[in-house]
Write an enzyme that holds these catalytic residues in place. Structure first.
Site, PDB file in Angstrom:
ATOM      1  N   THR A  75       8.313  -3.921  -0.249  1.00 19.57           N
ATOM      2  CA  THR A  75       9.064  -4.190  -0.931  1.00 19.57           C
ATOM      3  C   THR A  75       8.809  -4.738  -2.438  1.00 19.57           C
ATOM      4  O   THR A  75       7.820  -3.736  -2.941  1.00 19.57           O
ATOM      5  CB  THR A  75       9.354  -6.297  -0.779  1.00 19.57           C
ATOM      6  OG1 THR A  75       7.860  -6.610  -1.103  1.00 19.57           O
ATOM      7  CG2 THR A  75       9.725  -6.679   1.237  1.00 19.57           C
ATOM      8  N   VAL A 120      -0.801  -5.047   0.839  1.00 22.37           N
ATOM      9  CA  VAL A 120      -0.985  -5.718  -0.349  1.00 22.37           C
ATOM     10  C   VAL A 120      -0.249  -4.629  -1.078  1.00 22.37           C
ATOM     11  O   VAL A 120      -1.530  -2.973  -1.399  1.00 22.37           O
ATOM     12  CB  VAL A 120      -2.206  -6.623  -0.714  1.00 22.37           C
ATOM     13  CG1 VAL A 120      -2.516  -6.623  -2.846  1.00 22.37           C
ATOM     14  CG2 VAL A 120      -2.229  -7.538  -0.062  1.00 22.37           C
ATOM     15  N   LYS A 121       0.516  -4.826  -2.635  1.00 19.74           N
ATOM     16  CA  LYS A 121       0.816  -4.044  -3.482  1.00 19.74           C
ATOM     17  C   LYS A 121       0.497  -3.721  -4.605  1.00 19.74           C
ATOM     18  O   LYS A 121       0.658  -5.136  -5.023  1.00 19.74           O
ATOM     19  CB  LYS A 121       1.858  -3.977  -2.769  1.00 19.74           C
ATOM     20  CG  LYS A 121       3.179  -2.261  -3.006  1.00 19.74           C
ATOM     21  CD  LYS A 121       4.336  -2.793  -3.072  1.00 19.74           C
ATOM     22  CE  LYS A 121       5.312  -1.136  -3.060  1.00 19.74           C
ATOM     23  NZ  LYS A 121       6.384  -1.679  -3.224  1.00 19.74           N
ATOM     24  N   THR A 122      -0.139  -2.662  -4.647  1.00 19.82           N
ATOM     25  CA  THR A 122      -0.998  -2.944  -6.227  1.00 19.82           C
ATOM     26  C   THR A 122      -0.639  -1.901  -7.240  1.00 19.82           C
ATOM     27  O   THR A 122      -0.603  -0.646  -6.571  1.00 19.82           O
ATOM     28  CB  THR A 122      -2.544  -2.958  -6.619  1.00 19.82           C
ATOM     29  OG1 THR A 122      -3.004  -1.874  -5.542  1.00 19.82           O
ATOM     30  CG2 THR A 122      -2.793  -4.756  -5.405  1.00 19.82           C
ATOM     31  N   ALA A 171       3.666  -6.132   0.818  1.00 18.18           N
ATOM     32  CA  ALA A 171       4.177  -7.161  -0.768  1.00 18.18           C
ATOM     33  C   ALA A 171       3.089  -7.358  -2.198  1.00 18.18           C
ATOM     34  O   ALA A 171       2.187  -7.154  -1.605  1.00 18.18           O
ATOM     35  CB  ALA A 171       3.678  -8.761   0.169  1.00 18.18           C
TER      36      ALA A 171
END
Ligand code: G3P
Length: 215
Positions: free
Chosen positions: A27, A82-84, A56
């Site tokens: 997402t 975790v999307k960074t 996310a």
């Protein structure tokens, strides 16, 4: 090659999951905003529907904020990745989150040097955006091939997650390049099933079966 859906739409995710062919979901803030859903609630719903990795994204721009937000996101559900962003601050945050045992997907990757740095952070995934490079007249798939080569040269553990795929040929080319994961919108996923000769052949077989039965 794993197949992820790039969507925050629950109907699409549930349908994909019901086929038994879906490995995960990615997402981004734009996709969640499009659904008008509560962020945390939607991430939980997606995790429960797919039972696989769900990316996310953090929305802070400084390293400290990204780390704080990333730790909170990781607590939402055990499937959360975790999307960074692949910025200097984002790479620093990725390294610190990885150090905390959190899975990271480094997104918005547009170059091989960036991907090299992502691998050094120990992130689980790097997300090169194919379609957005094509949009500006760069061959997005060349980047995918470069990253796969570089990662293989050094046996980096980071998985190549081809993102911003816009049509089935992108998916095929990503598979030929040897990516670990292809994430795609639901409409692209649906197109993977289609071939007019399959429909035509099936139609003929069923017609002939009816003739056989009538004998
Ligand atoms: O989720 C990231 C990426 O897949 C976005 O794709 O089509 O908006 O460039 P697109």
């Amino acid at each position: 090659m794993k197949i992820f859906l790039d969507t925050a739409n629950l109907d699409e995710i549930r349908e994909g999951a019901s086929l038994g062919l879906l490995d995960g979901v990615t997402t981004n803030p734009s996709l969640i905003a499009k659904e008008g859903a509560d962020f945390r609630k939607r991430i939980v719903e997606i995790c429960e529907s797919v039972q696989g990795p769900v990316s996310a994204e953090v929305t802070c721009t400084d390293t400290e904020g990204m780390c704080r937000q990333g730790r909170e996101l990781a607590k939402i559900h055990s499937w959360v990745v975790v999307k960074t962003p692949t910025t200097k601050e984002g790479l620093k945050a990725a390294k610190c989150l990885v150090g905390d045992g959190i899975k990271v997907n480094s997104t918005l990757c547009f170059s091989a040097p960036q991907a090299l740095l992502v691998a050094k952070t120990g992130a689980t995934y790097v997300s090169p955006f194919v379609g957005r490079l094509d949009d500006i007249s760069h061959v997005g798939m060349d980047l995918i091939r470069d990253i796969v080569t570089i990662y293989r040269n050094y046996s980096f553990k980071t998985q190549v997650l081809a993102a911003s795929l816009r049509h089935p040929l992108h998916v095929v080319d990503a598979a030929k390049a040897g990516v670990d994961v292809a994430t795609m919108p639901f409409k692209v996923f649906e197109l993977l099933f289609k071939h007019p000769l399959t429909d035509k052949g099936q139609d003929q077989f069923l017609k002939d079966w009816e003739k056989l039965k009538a004998r």
